[in-house]
Design a protein around this motif. Structure first.
Motif, PDB file in Angstrom:
ATOM      1  N   ASN A 181     -14.951  23.011 -21.440  1.00 53.59           N
ATOM      2  CA  ASN A 181     -13.772  22.144 -21.441  1.00 53.59           C
ATOM      3  C   ASN A 181     -14.011  20.776 -22.071  1.00 53.59           C
ATOM      4  O   ASN A 181     -13.243  19.845 -21.830  1.00 53.59           O
TER       5      ASN A 181
ATOM      6  N   LEU B 118     -10.965  19.432 -23.943  1.00 56.55           N
ATOM      7  CA  LEU B 118      -9.857  19.151 -23.030  1.00 56.55           C
ATOM      8  C   LEU B 118     -10.129  17.859 -22.258  1.00 56.55           C
ATOM      9  O   LEU B 118      -9.264  16.983 -22.154  1.00 56.55           O
TER      10      LEU B 118
ATOM     11  N   ARG C 194      -7.744  14.578 -22.617  1.00 55.81           N
ATOM     12  CA  ARG C 194      -6.976  14.084 -21.470  1.00 55.81           C
ATOM     13  C   ARG C 194      -7.413  12.665 -21.112  1.00 55.81           C
ATOM     14  O   ARG C 194      -6.597  11.810 -20.758  1.00 55.81           O
TER      15      ARG C 194
END
Lengths: 302, 369
Positions: free
Chosen positions: B355, B358, B362
């Protein structure tokens, strides 16, 4: 000494005629090509090839297609950061112009000895690394730094202000770091304006202000546009200073590209970000030139 | 220098006999000059990428120089930040021109697929150490050889909290009971910050991963106005403590120990600190492959030197015997006692690696709000 002075005068007379467009025809074309070849080779291997590689990767990594660009356009974050980068670069450019022009004017117009001193003050910071200068701003702006100590001591504020790690700190520090790139071209341009023009204008009854607006400012426009272009382009790609004095809320394109190259190691996406930044830069430069060349007498700049 | 030129010269001259006679001398001369330029590079050195600074100084004193003295193999270092070094290794692999032998990768990165494609599988090397009970669990595995563990932990200024400072991440987020500016890291690796927020929000340590990013960012939103310093480099975190930029912070233990040593009123909490190790990685097609293995063996077999290095850097070395060889004071700062060690937060490397994009996207987005 007198020989040197006369040489200098004749140089000043000759130089503009060489730089005028079309003068390259005075040299045989073969010689021109040989002379320019080393530069082209250096630029080709050292700059064009690696940049093309990186930009090319944006279409091929991880797989062939426009996936990287789609991601860039679909995530609002990236466009937001791009807009902020351009805005900050523009603000820095304007601030540097406002602060730099008077310095350049003073350098060109005061006595030789003093002007050398001012020149040294402008150039010395240029020779120290941008890293050191950015750290200096941390010392000045931090919570217990010079500015806050002064304000607290005068009783102007009750609590130390939050000056560092903000967007304004980025603008202040970048303006300082890039100031020499604005001053030097303007200085060069003003030096080329014969002082006799000003004297003539004064003789004809022009006031201080109208001499500046009608004579100095228009004639120094080539220097202004060169300086603006340089600071603007450098500010667009600035990495060290925003990373050190900016907070996480003032993310710029260079930082994003850095994240993708060294942290996530996603060079395809890093390439896409760089391509977009490069295209936006070129677009702005072209617009800039077009706007300026509509003005008279500036077409030989930039 | 002495063996190789003659060898390659003889070989080349055999080939040269097949050519016309007068070429022989020229071919031999070329072989000689080429060979004499390379052998010292090919046979008697190791190139190690380091993060410079204190780390390199300590390693040079306790490992590099003694190793050179014992084996005659020179150690050349190249320095950059940890992330830069990995990027350069990737570039070397892509262009097929590997110039380095060893570098250090973070434990999380070392568990990634990319790490395994860039670096040698160390399983065979580690088989010699399988029976070694003195090594920490998993200290030698396919990704590399463990250098040591460090922690990222909560520190606070004792002078700001005379009645006792914050004790947990919950207290870290409690600005009513523990007022004052906070410091959090901002170096493109946001899982520690998010994990602290989740722990403060009441998530059980065992259930941290997979991470609830939304919940973490929501909790962080409450603290944001109170964060006085988002530090990017280790020395920003030390300088920030000295100048009162923050009174409670999440910083590296190495830096916290340095601040203590210079007499700053700093206290730390090791419970729920984040444990991250560093690993030696041997790059695939490394030019001095065998020497590098020899160095790794030397490293593993010198617990005393490991102890000295970790005393200086505040890390937990790879051997139990090295831990016990450390001085009393240094040992007291290590999170090795069972009651603390069991409370440390160990990251789920597989989830973080899957991740990375991601997390960073974010994180960036949240920061721009």
């Amino acid at each position: 000494m007198t020989a040197f002075k006369s040489l200098y005068r004749s140089m000043r007379r000759v130089l503009p005629s060489i730089t005028r467009a079309g003068s390259w025809r005075q040299y045989p074309i073969g010689l021109s090509l040989i002379l320019i070849a080393p530069l082209f080779l250096l630029l080709g291997f050292g700059f064009v090839y690696p940049v093309a590689q990186l930009l090319g990767q944006s279409f091929f990594a991880p797989e062939f297609g426009l996936g990287n660009y789609r991601r860039l356009l679909e995530t609002p974050l990236y466009l937001k950061v791009l807009v902020r980068t351009v805005t900050i670069a523009a603000i820095v450019m304007i601030a540097a112009l406002i602060l730099g022009y008077p310095v350049a004017l003073a350098m060109a117009r005061i006595r030789r000895k003093l002007s050398g001193l001012v020149m040294a003050c402008v150039l010395l910071p240029l020779w120290t690394s941008a890293l050191v200068r950015s750290y200096a701003w941390i010392v000045i702006l931090q919570r217990r730094g010079l500015v806050n100590d002064l304000l607290l001591g005068l009783g102007a504020v009750g609590e130390p202000l939050k000056l560092i790690y903000t967007q304004s700190a980025v603008i202040v520090a970048m303006t300082h770091v890039l100031l020499p790139f604005m001053i030097l071209p303007i200085f060069g341009a003003i030096r080329m304006i014969p002082p006799e023009l000003e004297q003539a204008a004064r003789n004809l009854g022009a006031g201080q202000l109208s001499v500046f607006i009608k004579i100095l400012l228009p004639l120094s426009l080539p220097g202004i546009s060169a300086g603006c272009l340089m600071t603007f382009i450098l500010a667009l790609g600035f990495y060290v200073t925003p990373a050190l004095v900016g907070g996480p809320g003032s993310l710029l394109m260079a930082t994003l590209i850095g994240q993708q190259t060294t942290e996530t190691l996603d060079w395809g996406f890093a390439g896409a970000l760089s391509t977009v930044l490069l295209c936006v830069t070129l677009l702005i430069v072209v617009c800039f030139r077009n706007v300026l060349s509509n003005n008279r007498g500036i077409s030989n700049v930039a | 220098m002495s063996i190789i030129p003659t060898f390659s010269c003889r070989r080349t001259s055999q080939a040269a006999f097949a050519l016309r006679g007068h070429l022989k001398l020229a071919a031999c001369a070329i072989a000689l000059s080429v060979a004499s330029a390379t052998p010292s590079m090919a046979d008697q050195q190791i190139v190690i990428a380091t993060t410079g600074g204190t780390w390199e100084r300590q390693m040079r004193e306790h490992f590099f120089d003694p190793f050179t003295k014992e084996t005659g193999i020179k150690i050349v270092t190249v320095s950059g930040t940890g992330a830069e070094n990995v990027a350069r290794v990737k570039a070397m692999a892509a262009t097929g021109k590997v110039e380095w032998d060893l570098y250090q990768a973070g434990e999380i990165q070392a568990a990634s697929d990319l790490h395994r494609t860039l670096n040698e599988d160390m399983t065979a090397f580690c088989s010699d150490y399988r029976a070694d009970k003195d090594l920490l669990a998993d200290a030698c595995n396919r990704s590399g050889v463990l250098f040591g563990y460090g922690t990222t932990l909560m520190v606070y200024n004792q002078e700001s909290f005379p009645k006792g400072g914050p004790a947990s991440w919950k207290d870290f987020f409690d600005v009513e009971r523990f007022p004052g500016p906070r410091a959090l890291p901002n170096f493109n690796d946001p899982w520690r910050v998010m994990a602290a927020a989740l722990l403060a929000d009441g998530v059980e340590p065992a259930l941290l991963f997979p991470m609830d990013i939304d919940r973490a960012l929501k909790k962080l939103g409450e603290l944001r106005p109170h964060v006085g310093l988002w530090w990017k480099t280790g020395d920003q975190s030390t300088q920030g403590f000295r100048t009162g930029e923050y009174v409670v912070g999440q910083i590296w233990q190495t830096r916290a120990a340095a601040l203590r040593q210079e007499g700053q009123p700093l206290a730390w909490r090791q419970e729920q600190a984040f444990l991250v190790g560093d690993r030696w990685a041997l790059i695939k097609n490394a030019p001095n492959h065998d020497n590098a293995l020899r160095f790794l063996r030397y490293f593993l077999n010198h617990p005393d030197a490991q102890a000295r290095v970790c005393e200086a850097l505040t890390c937990t070395p790879a051997r139990y015997s090295a831990v016990s060889a450390m001085g009393e004071a240094a040992r007291a700062t290590l999170p090795t006692s069972p009651e603390i060690f069991n409370q440390l937060i160990k990251p789920d490397a597989a989830w973080i690696n899957a991740n990375t994009q991601l997390l960073i996207e974010r994180w960036n987005e949240w920061n721009q709000q």
